[in-house]
Design an enzyme around this catalytic site. Structure first.
Site, PDB file in Angstrom:
ATOM      1  N   ASP A  54      35.172  -7.147   1.237  1.00  0.00           N
ATOM      2  CA  ASP A  54      33.831  -7.403   0.690  1.00  0.00           C
ATOM      3  C   ASP A  54      33.454  -8.881   0.822  1.00  0.00           C
ATOM      4  OD1 ASP A  54      31.479  -6.613  -0.548  1.00  0.00           O
ATOM      5  OD2 ASP A  54      32.494  -5.569  -2.186  1.00  0.00           O
ATOM      6  N   TRP A 108      27.308  -6.413   4.192  1.00  0.00           N
ATOM      7  CA  TRP A 108      25.962  -5.861   3.976  1.00  0.00           C
ATOM      8  C   TRP A 108      24.977  -6.143   5.120  1.00  0.00           C
ATOM      9  CZ3 TRP A 108      27.202  -9.715  -0.104  1.00  0.00           C
ATOM     10  CH2 TRP A 108      28.174  -9.208  -0.979  1.00  0.00           C
ATOM     11  N   ASP A 137      24.420  -9.038   6.349  1.00  0.00           N
ATOM     12  CA  ASP A 137      23.805 -10.361   6.162  1.00  0.00           C
ATOM     13  C   ASP A 137      23.981 -11.267   7.372  1.00  0.00           C
ATOM     14  OD1 ASP A 137      23.176  -9.478   3.690  1.00  0.00           O
ATOM     15  OD2 ASP A 137      24.307 -10.999   2.576  1.00  0.00           O
ATOM     16  N   ASN A 138      25.115 -11.134   8.062  1.00  0.00           N
ATOM     17  CA  ASN A 138      25.412 -12.023   9.197  1.00  0.00           C
ATOM     18  C   ASN A 138      25.386 -11.285  10.524  1.00  0.00           C
ATOM     19  OD1 ASN A 138      26.482 -14.565   7.580  1.00  0.00           O
ATOM     20  ND2 ASN A 138      27.396 -12.739   6.654  1.00  0.00           N
ATOM     21  N   ASP A 181      23.907  -1.865  -0.964  1.00  0.00           N
ATOM     22  CA  ASP A 181      24.550  -0.643  -1.475  1.00  0.00           C
ATOM     23  C   ASP A 181      23.593   0.545  -1.536  1.00  0.00           C
ATOM     24  OD1 ASP A 181      26.672  -2.296  -1.752  1.00  0.00           O
ATOM     25  OD2 ASP A 181      26.930  -2.017  -3.906  1.00  0.00           O
TER      26      ASP A 181
HETATM   27  C1  GLA Z   1      29.874  -4.412  -3.281  1.00  0.00           C
HETATM   28  C2  GLA Z   1      30.030  -3.364  -2.180  1.00  0.00           C
HETATM   29  C3  GLA Z   1      30.198  -2.006  -2.816  1.00  0.00           C
HETATM   30  C4  GLA Z   1      31.410  -2.016  -3.750  1.00  0.00           C
HETATM   31  C5  GLA Z   1      31.261  -3.117  -4.784  1.00  0.00           C
HETATM   32  C6  GLA Z   1      32.548  -3.310  -5.588  1.00  0.00           C
HETATM   33  O1  GLA Z   1      28.681  -4.239  -3.960  1.00  0.00           O
HETATM   34  O2  GLA Z   1      28.931  -3.382  -1.323  1.00  0.00           O
HETATM   35  O3  GLA Z   1      30.341  -1.004  -1.830  1.00  0.00           O
HETATM   36  O4  GLA Z   1      32.572  -2.201  -2.985  1.00  0.00           O
HETATM   37  O5  GLA Z   1      30.963  -4.363  -4.186  1.00  0.00           O
HETATM   38  O6  GLA Z   1      32.427  -4.291  -6.564  1.00  0.00           O
END
Ligand code: GLA
Length: 412
Positions: free
Chosen positions: A148, A182, A184-185, A203
Site C-alpha cells: 500500500d 491507487w 496516483d503515479n 477504493d
Molecule cells: C487502502 C487500500 C485498501 C486497504 C486499506 C487498508 O485504503 O486502498 O484496499 O488495503 O488501505 O488500510
C-alpha cells in the site's frame, strides 16, 4: 576461468541479477479472497482458517480462487532485531502455522504491507525494513504481497516499489506483487517489470454509481470505477494486470448489480478477489462467484482486456478478444429502466482499438464469419451472429455472451 566463475557468482547475488519481478506468476489474473472489504481491521486467525475451510468446501478453490489474502492490521510489533511479528492476540499460532494450514488446503497465503512508515491502518510499514520484511514473509511461506501507499510523503513510488520488488526477489520465495498506490503515479506506464498487478483507482465501495466522500479521499461505486479504466487496457497483459480493486459481490448490492459487477471485472481481465464474508454467503452469491463460463472469460490465456465498442444512451456494448478467435460480448444497462437492446452483428466491424492487428487476430468479421452465441448467465445457446441479437436488459444489469466461430458448421 576462476575469475570468470567468481564474476558469475558475484553477478548471481548482485542487485542487477534481480532487476525484475518474479517471472511466470499471474499469467492470468489472480483469483482469491481478501479480508478488507468486509472485515477491515477486525481479522484474526480463526476467521482466516474458517475462510480457508469454506474456500475448499464451497468449491471456490476449485473454481480458481486460490489466494487467501490478509489485508491491513494483522501486525504486531517489530522485535529487537527489527523483524515484524503478527498481533499475538489475534494470531496466537503465528504466521508460519497459518500459512501451513492454508497450504495444506491447496490454497496460497497473501499478506499486506505499506511502503511508508505506517500502513493506512496505522500499523508498522516496511519503509527501511523492506529486505527484512521480505525475508520474514519468505520464512512464513507467504505467496502474495499487497503493498500500500499511505504515509509515503517523502518517497518516490518508482523507488519504493522497486526496492520491495528487489527485496522479494532476494528473499527467494516466489511472491505475486500487488501494487496499491491507487493509480496516483500511473504505474501502468512504468511498473510492468515491478508488479504483477497495480491498482488503477481509489477504493471500491458496495454501491452501483456513488461516490462516498471521506474528506481527503473518496471511495467509488462500480460504475465510477468502470469509467476510470478508460485508456488503460493497452497496459494489461499476462503477468501485469490493471486492478480496479477487490470485488463487492455479496456485500449488499442487488443480484443483478452483483452479476454486472462480476461480469465487468471478468471482461476487464481484472484480478477476481472476492471481498465478502464467505461464511455467510448466500447460494446466489456463490453461484455468481463460481460461474465457470464467466471465469473462463476472465482467465482466457490471451490476457486481453475488454473495450467499450459503443454506447447508446444508458446501454454499453463491450467486446473482449479471446483465444482461438473467440470473443466475449457484454451488454450493460447502467440506467434505472428496463431496456431493449438490439445488436446486428453483420452491420458491425469490431476491431480491437489498441492492439496492433496481426492478420485479423483482433478483428471480428461478423459479415463473413458466423459465430455461435452462448448466454453465459442463462447458460444456453442463443442462435448465431447471422441474425440480430435482441435482448431485454434489466436496470443495473448485464447480458453476457461467448461468441465461438463456426467453420463448416462446426464450432471452432
Ligand atoms: C487502502 C487500500 C485498501 C486497504 C486499506 C487498508 O485504503 O486502498 O484496499 O488495503 O488501505 O488500510
Amino acid at each position: 576461468m576462476r575469475l570468470l566463475g567468481l564474476l558469475l557468482l558475484l553477478f548471481a547475488f548482485s542487485p542487477w541479477s534481480f532487476a525484475n519481478k518474479f517471472p511466470d506468476l499471474a499469467l492470468t489474473p489472480p483469483m482469491g479472497w481478501n479480508s478488507w472489504n468486509t472485515f477491515a481491521c477486525d481479522i484474526d486467525e480463526k476467521l482466516i482458517r474458517e475462510t480457508a475451510d469454506i474456500m475448499v468446501s464451497s468449491g471456490m478453490r476449485d473454481a480458481g480462487y486460490v489466494y487467501l489474502n490478509l489485508d491491513d492490521c494483522w501486525h504486531g510489533e517489530r522485535d529487537a532485531d527489527g523483524f515484524i511479528h503478527p498481533d499475538p492476540d489475534r494470531f496466537p499460532s503465528g504466521m508460519k502455522a497459518l500459512a501451513d494450514y492454508v497450504h495444506q488446503k491447496g490454497l496460497k497465503l497473501g499478506i499486506y504491507s505499506d511502503a511508508g512508515d505506517q500502513t493506512c491502518g496505522g500499523k508498522p510499514g516496511s519503509n527501511g525494513y523492506e529486505y527484512q520484511d521480505a525475508l520474514q514473509y519468505a520464512r512464513w511461506g507467504i505467496d502474495y504481497l499487497k503493498y500500500d501507499w499511505c504515509n509515503t510523503e517523502n518517497l518516490s513510488a518508482h523507488g519504493a516499489y522497486r526496492t520491495m520488488r528487489d527485496a522479494l526477489r532476494h528473499a527467494g520465495r516466489p511472491v505475486v506483487f500487488s501494487m496499491c498506490e491507487w493509480g496516483d503515479n500511473q504505474p501502468w506506464l512504468w511498473a510492468q517489470d515491478v508488479g504483477h498487478l497495480w491498482r488503477t483507482t481509489g477504493d471500491i465501495i458496495n454501491c452501483w454509481d456513488c461516490e462516498v466522500d471521506h474528506g481527503t479521499w473518496s471511495s467509488w461505486g462500480i460504475m465510477r470505477i468502470l469509467d476510470m479504466q478508460q485508456g488503460l487496457r493497452q497496459y494489461a497483459g499476462p503477468g501485469h494486470w490493471n486492478d480496479p480493486d477487490m470485488m463487492e459481490v455479496g456485500n449488499g448490492m442487488s443480484a443483478d448489480e452483483d452479476r454486472a459487477h462480476f461480469s465487468l471485472w471478468a471482461m476487464l481481465a481484472s484480478p477476481l478477489i472476492a471481498g465478502n464474508d464467505l461464511r455467510q454467503m448466500s447460494p446466489e452469491t456463490l453461484a455468481i462467484l463460481t460461474n465457470a463460463e464467466v471465469i473462463a472469460v476472465n482467465q482466457d490465456e490471451l490476457g486481453v482486456q475488454a473495450f467499450k465498442y459503443k454506447t447508446e444512451g444508458e446501454i454499453e456494448y463491450w467486446f473482449k478478444p479471446l483465444a482461438n478467435k473467440s470473443w466475449a460480448f457484454l451488454i450493460l444497462n447502467r440506467g434505472d429502466k428496463v431496456a431493449e437492446a438490439e445488436f446486428d452483428f453483420r452491420q458491425e466491424v469490431v476491431v480491437d482499438p489498441d492492439l496492433p492487428l496481426t492478420g485479423n487476430k483482433y478483428a471480428a468479421g461478423f459479415a463473413n464469419s458466423r459465430y455461435a452465441i452462448r448466454d453465459l448467465w442463462q447458460q444456453q445457446m442463443k442462435g448465431t451472429t447471422k441474425t440480430p441479437l435482441i435482448v431485454t436488459v434489466q436496470p443495473h444489469s448485464v447480458a453476457m455472451y461467448r461468441l465461438t466461430r463456426i467453420v463448416n458448421d462446426e464450432l471452432h
